[in-house]
Design an enzyme around this catalytic site. Sequence first.
Site, mmCIF file in Angstrom:
data_model
loop_
_atom_site.group_PDB
_atom_site.id
_atom_site.type_symbol
_atom_site.label_atom_id
_atom_site.label_comp_id
_atom_site.label_asym_id
_atom_site.label_seq_id
_atom_site.Cartn_x
_atom_site.Cartn_y
_atom_site.Cartn_z
ATOM 1 N N ASN A 39 -20.102 -33.763 21.045
ATOM 2 C CA ASN A 39 -20.118 -34.699 22.178
ATOM 3 C C ASN A 39 -20.750 -33.991 23.375
ATOM 4 O OD1 ASN A 39 -19.589 -36.522 24.211
ATOM 5 N ND2 ASN A 39 -17.370 -36.142 24.258
ATOM 6 N N LYS A 96 -21.451 -35.218 26.214
ATOM 7 C CA LYS A 96 -20.971 -35.782 27.487
ATOM 8 C C LYS A 96 -22.158 -36.050 28.425
ATOM 9 C CE LYS A 96 -16.807 -33.130 26.764
ATOM 10 N NZ LYS A 96 -15.443 -32.942 27.206
ATOM 11 N N HIS A 142 -12.525 -42.092 24.150
ATOM 12 C CA HIS A 142 -12.484 -40.665 24.501
ATOM 13 C C HIS A 142 -11.583 -40.485 25.724
ATOM 14 C CE1 HIS A 142 -13.722 -36.736 25.970
ATOM 15 N NE2 HIS A 142 -14.066 -36.483 24.719
ATOM 16 N N GLU A 169 -11.855 -38.885 28.374
ATOM 17 C CA GLU A 169 -12.486 -39.008 29.694
ATOM 18 C C GLU A 169 -12.699 -40.475 30.050
ATOM 19 O OE1 GLU A 169 -15.520 -36.203 28.679
ATOM 20 O OE2 GLU A 169 -13.943 -34.693 28.653
ATOM 21 N N GLU A 223 -7.170 -35.463 20.143
ATOM 22 C CA GLU A 223 -7.652 -34.606 21.224
ATOM 23 C C GLU A 223 -6.604 -34.539 22.334
ATOM 24 O OE1 GLU A 223 -12.153 -34.295 21.231
ATOM 25 O OE2 GLU A 223 -11.709 -36.165 22.250
ATOM 26 N N GLY A 270 -12.013 -29.325 27.349
ATOM 27 C CA GLY A 270 -12.827 -28.705 28.384
ATOM 28 C C GLY A 270 -12.086 -27.669 29.206
ATOM 29 N N SER A 306 -11.482 -27.804 23.089
ATOM 30 C CA SER A 306 -11.889 -26.400 23.230
ATOM 31 C C SER A 306 -12.131 -25.697 21.892
ATOM 32 C CB SER A 306 -10.876 -25.625 24.083
ATOM 33 O OG SER A 306 -10.825 -26.182 25.386
HETATM 34 C C1 PEP Z 1 -14.594 -33.458 23.662
HETATM 35 O O1 PEP Z 1 -15.486 -33.727 24.436
HETATM 36 O O2 PEP Z 1 -14.174 -34.341 22.890
HETATM 37 C C2 PEP Z 1 -14.029 -32.119 23.671
HETATM 38 C C3 PEP Z 1 -13.083 -31.839 22.816
HETATM 39 O O3 PEP Z 1 -14.517 -31.212 24.592
HETATM 40 P P1 PEP Z 1 -14.323 -29.613 24.575
HETATM 41 O O4 PEP Z 1 -14.659 -29.145 23.172
HETATM 42 O O5 PEP Z 1 -15.280 -29.087 25.590
HETATM 43 O O6 PEP Z 1 -12.900 -29.327 24.893
#
Ligand code: PEP
Length: 256
Positions: A13, A15, A100, A102, A172, A178, A218
């Site tokens: 992803n 973003k 997601h 976000e 998640e 992040g 992460s």
């Molecule tokens: C994501 O964008 O779904 C995500 C898990 O980001 P990150 O790996 O940066 O934590």
Amino acid sequence: MSTTSRKPFVGGNWKMNTDLASAVELADNIVAACGQFTEKCDIAIFPPFPYLQAVGHTLGNHNILLGAQDVYFQPNGAYTGEVSTQMLLDLNVKVVLIGHSERRHVILEGDDLINSKLLAVLEAGLSAVLCVGETLAQRDAGETDQVNVSQLTSGLRNVTEKQMQRVTIAYEPVWAIGTGKVAKKEDAASAHAVIRQSISDLYSPNIAQQTRIQYGGSVNAKNASELFLESQIDGGLVGGASLDSGQFAAIVQAAI
Ligand code: PEP
């Protein structure tokens, strides 16, 4: 990877990152680094909307799937700024992220909107990754399982058994996205087990066994192997580390 027959699935992803030139370059590097792994692992990348077409051209006939980070559920009309499933199909998009964290917590999308988007994606013949996960406050309050089951149940409302073949769940935890903080593998495995049991209750044990559940939060080249050794974890949804083709390839290899 897991002892089950589920094919692992790793998504990148991007973003709201990259520009046109760097998006194409990254896609090119991902094809070079990961193209040989697509028989053993489903791989998707989710660039920003404006770069879908250029990235799609770069992916060409390689079996890396083009993904979109979001979609709107209406087919067309006065929805300024939104993008329809048909527009994504026109660009050869195969899979769409839905709900997601976000979008849930920054853009403030609610459960009903997320469910409408998932239904639209599936009705259009696309595949979907439905994201669920608890915030830190919810985890601290002991509400992790309840939040995940509730987001899953509302997200999957009116999704048929047949459509479930095109649904992947991404667990998640919001506090891990992040932030560089990764869920402990036991905690991730436990959340995945609860989600899988919930799919079994909503559909059947068979559908639950077939449905892939990715971990996201992460994930990087260093921690991926340990996480993916858990039999409940069928790959990952990767943000930051997916912007580096070398790290992304290492994560894909860890999933195989
Ligand atoms: C994501 O964008 O779904 C995500 C898990 O980001 P990150 O790996 O940066 O934590």
